[in-house]
Design an enzyme around this catalytic site. Structure first.
Site, mmCIF file in Angstrom:
data_model
loop_
_atom_site.group_PDB
_atom_site.id
_atom_site.type_symbol
_atom_site.label_atom_id
_atom_site.label_comp_id
_atom_site.label_asym_id
_atom_site.label_seq_id
_atom_site.Cartn_x
_atom_site.Cartn_y
_atom_site.Cartn_z
ATOM 1 N N GLU A 140 1.577 16.598 -1.970
ATOM 2 C CA GLU A 140 2.236 17.549 -2.861
ATOM 3 C C GLU A 140 2.914 18.615 -2.009
ATOM 4 O OE1 GLU A 140 -0.334 19.117 -5.829
ATOM 5 O OE2 GLU A 140 -0.950 17.152 -6.579
ATOM 6 N N LYS A 189 6.630 15.341 -2.178
ATOM 7 C CA LYS A 189 5.711 14.944 -3.241
ATOM 8 C C LYS A 189 5.752 13.424 -3.359
ATOM 9 C CE LYS A 189 4.901 15.427 -8.243
ATOM 10 N NZ LYS A 189 3.487 15.834 -8.155
ATOM 11 N N LYS A 227 -1.905 19.852 -0.260
ATOM 12 C CA LYS A 227 -0.869 20.742 -0.765
ATOM 13 C C LYS A 227 0.034 21.169 0.390
ATOM 14 C CE LYS A 227 -2.340 21.523 -5.116
ATOM 15 N NZ LYS A 227 -1.490 21.346 -6.316
ATOM 16 N N ARG A 271 -6.180 29.297 -30.606
ATOM 17 C CA ARG A 271 -6.695 30.596 -31.034
ATOM 18 C C ARG A 271 -5.597 31.590 -31.394
ATOM 19 N NH1 ARG A 271 -10.245 31.908 -25.912
ATOM 20 N NH2 ARG A 271 -8.478 30.869 -24.929
ATOM 21 N N LYS A 279 -9.497 15.950 -18.064
ATOM 22 C CA LYS A 279 -10.137 16.421 -16.844
ATOM 23 C C LYS A 279 -10.053 17.944 -16.801
ATOM 24 C CE LYS A 279 -8.074 16.834 -13.023
ATOM 25 N NZ LYS A 279 -7.309 16.845 -11.753
ATOM 26 N N HIS A 328 -8.561 10.908 -9.708
ATOM 27 C CA HIS A 328 -7.361 10.090 -9.550
ATOM 28 C C HIS A 328 -7.461 9.086 -8.399
ATOM 29 C CE1 HIS A 328 -5.868 12.840 -12.408
ATOM 30 N NE2 HIS A 328 -5.428 13.766 -11.589
ATOM 31 N N LYS A 382 0.047 5.512 -15.234
ATOM 32 C CA LYS A 382 1.296 5.293 -14.508
ATOM 33 C C LYS A 382 1.549 3.795 -14.370
ATOM 34 C CE LYS A 382 1.087 9.669 -12.001
ATOM 35 N NZ LYS A 382 2.299 10.239 -12.610
ATOM 36 N N ASP A 384 -7.543 9.865 -17.487
ATOM 37 C CA ASP A 384 -7.058 10.087 -16.128
ATOM 38 C C ASP A 384 -5.612 9.617 -16.129
ATOM 39 O OD1 ASP A 384 -6.334 9.992 -13.449
ATOM 40 O OD2 ASP A 384 -8.333 9.459 -12.769
ATOM 41 N N HIS A 385 -4.682 10.558 -16.131
ATOM 42 C CA HIS A 385 -3.286 10.177 -16.349
ATOM 43 C C HIS A 385 -2.741 9.282 -15.235
ATOM 44 C CE1 HIS A 385 -2.592 13.799 -13.813
ATOM 45 N NE2 HIS A 385 -1.524 13.156 -13.417
ATOM 46 N N ASP A 440 -10.550 18.239 -7.247
ATOM 47 C CA ASP A 440 -9.405 18.252 -8.146
ATOM 48 C C ASP A 440 -8.692 16.912 -8.198
ATOM 49 O OD1 ASP A 440 -7.499 19.689 -9.873
ATOM 50 O OD2 ASP A 440 -6.094 19.401 -8.219
#
Length: 510
Positions: free
Chosen positions: A233, A364, A359, A58, A165, A258, A199, A194-195, A253
């Site tokens: 994470e 990680k 979290k 935009r 997603k 995942h 992997k 779904d990344h 999330d």
């Protein structure tokens, strides 16, 4: 005599030239993941010649301004570094189109621009539409693509759509979005991304299981006592993420997409072939076999939700979840979740699967650990401590992709002393190069028409069906299912430890 199975594998690996249209082109995903992925493919010689990239967003921008912004980020994040000569050739294929997502005329102008690109390229009219905008615009983009006739491919060409997603926020919204997508594109042309499935280690799960005779005969309840999936994470709500996260939470999330995808790859039966539907048929069976936690009592017994309080991560003080920017001070959204899951199939009867995601944990990392049963201890019972632990197979998804196997060995010396040792495999060191980024593989697969690593409609809906029971119990239970707490920088609440301890286990230490 030819091998049709082998020919199928070869043919599926040939991506075709196309124009990639990215909706939400000024966003972080485009700048940090999608365009660097396409650039890295160009560096490696994997990108089909003649691929064009058209950003749709935009904000008012010229092609030059759009390209400059992409270059600045690519210099920082590209897996293969930034080669000025390669970039100068690559960037010539990038263009920008300004329009509101709701403006039908903008899509008519898009169609004209795509026709111009096709004439310039020589008539190959393949189009790959990537919906990377904010979720509230998914419907508008899909409906307007249909209104402009862009969902219909020219004879001998194809038109496909990749949808990012979150694919819905519950079962009802996922079903609605599926209906919108299927009114616009056929299921075979729809790629729900779904990344995690892109992997390298996630892709290798089937090879590990079904191409190694030392594992597949043991991959069942007779030899495995538990399986853990951990997604840790160390970050919190930096970058203004609190506004989104407080409406979503760890369960929706990360677990719904995942981690349930990883679970299905670990638990699935051997597919009849490696076609997209052959693999996804077996994954759906796993999701349908999940024992449903469909009452508040079952949820309380099998699921722990928690928020972090103020603490330290890597020696740095960090605020508690409710003190984070854009988070409701009275929030009841979980920043940590731990689940016990049971898969009611012959193979997995009685084997608990544990998933945890949080979290502000110490590091990680994402990994799957397969814990095998102890052998009879009669030979070594007299030794101090007996046998030190069972065999554990660890599949590291990120950041250090690889596989390790813990086994027991004798310590050198004159006395009989046992100690666990580790056989370790690292992708980067074993193959002499870094693994491709997940989006690189997934974009190539979409160009090749291979949907194996993308979620099918029924996969998405079955995952939401399981998650919705838990969310409903949380929202309707009031204080009967409490929100646990843990110090930021620790490995989670004591309630999560008690969840696995009740079955005689402990969480694996990463």
């Amino acid at each position: 005599m030819s091998n049709p199975f082998r020919e199928d594998l070869v043919s599926r690996s040939r991506p075709e030239p196309c124009t990639v249209v990215i909706f939400g082109a000024t966003g972080d995903l485009t700048h940090r993941k999608l365009v660097p992925a396409l650039y890295n493919l160009a560096v490696d010689g994997e990108l089909p010649p003649g691929v064009k990239i058209l950003g749709f967003a935009r904000r008012e921008k010229s092609d030059a301004e759009f390209r400059t912004g992409l270059e600045e980020i690519n210099r920082k994040v590209s897996r293969s570094g930034h080669d000025a000569a390669i970039w100068s050739r690559f960037v010539e294929s990038i263009h920008y189109h300004c329009s509101e997502f709701t403006d039908a005329d903008g899509y008519q102008r898009l169609a004209a621009k795509l026709d111009d690109i096709d004439r310039e390229r020589g008539g190959k009219g393949n189009r790959l539409f990537y919906v990377a905008s904010a979720p509230e615009f998914f419907d508008d983009i899909l409906e307007n693509l249909k209104g402009a006739g862009l969902n219909q491919a020219a004879p001998g060409c194809w038109a496909r759509v990749i949808v990012e997603k979150p694919f819905g926020t519950d079962l009802a919204t996922a079903q609605h979005l599926n209906q919108v997508v299927n009114r616009t594109f056929e299921e075979k042309d729809t790629y729900r991304i779904d990344h995690y499935l892109g992997k390298e280690t996630a892709q290798n799960l089937m090879v590990l299981r079904f191409a190694n005779s030392i594992f597949e005969p043991l991959w069942n309840s007779s030899h495995i006592e538990q399986i853990q999936i951990t997604c840790a994470e160390n970050l919190g709500m930096e970058g203004g993420r609190g506004g989104y996260y407080d409406k979503s939470g760890a369960l929706r999330d990360m677990v719904q997409n995942h981690l349930l995808q990883l679970l299905s790859l670990v638990a699935m039966e051997p597919p009849t072939d490696l076609s997209a539907d052959g693999v996804r048929d077996e994954k759906v069976k796993v999701l349908r076999s999940l024992r449903q936690w469909d009452t508040p009592e079952k949820v309380a017994a099998n699921v722990v939700r928690a928020q972090y309080t103020a603490g330290h991560v890597d020696g740095t003080p960090v605020p508690g979840y409710r003190e984070e920017d854009r988070v409701d001070p009275e929030s009841m959204t979980e920043a940590y979740v731990a689940l016990r899951l049971m898969i009611d199939t012959w193979r997995w009867s009685g084997v608990p699967f544990y998933i945890r995601m949080g979290k502000r944990l110490p590091k990680k990392a994402t990994e799957i650990s397969v814990h095998f049963k102890q052998p009879p201890g009669v030979l070594f019972n007299a030794l101090p401590g007996g046998v030190p632990g069972s065999n554990v197979l660890v599949i590291r998804i990120q950041p250090d992709e690889g596989i390790s196997l813990r086994m027991v060995s004798k310590i050198p010396g004159t006395s009989l002393r046992l100690e666990p040792v580790k056989m370790d495999f690292h992708y980067a060191t074993s193959f002499g190069k870094s693994s491709p980024e997940a989006y690189e593989r997934l974009l190539l697969d979409a160009m090749a028409g291979d949907a194996t690593l993308f979620a099918r409609r029924d996969e998405v809906e079955e995952a939401w069906r399981f998650i919705d029971h838990i969310e409903r119990a949380w929202h309707e239970s009031g204080e009967s299912i409490p929100m646990a707490e843990f110090d930021a920088g620790s490995w989670g609440p004591k309630e999560a430890d008690e969840l696995v301890k009740a079955d005689g286990f402990t969480w694996r230490r990463l």
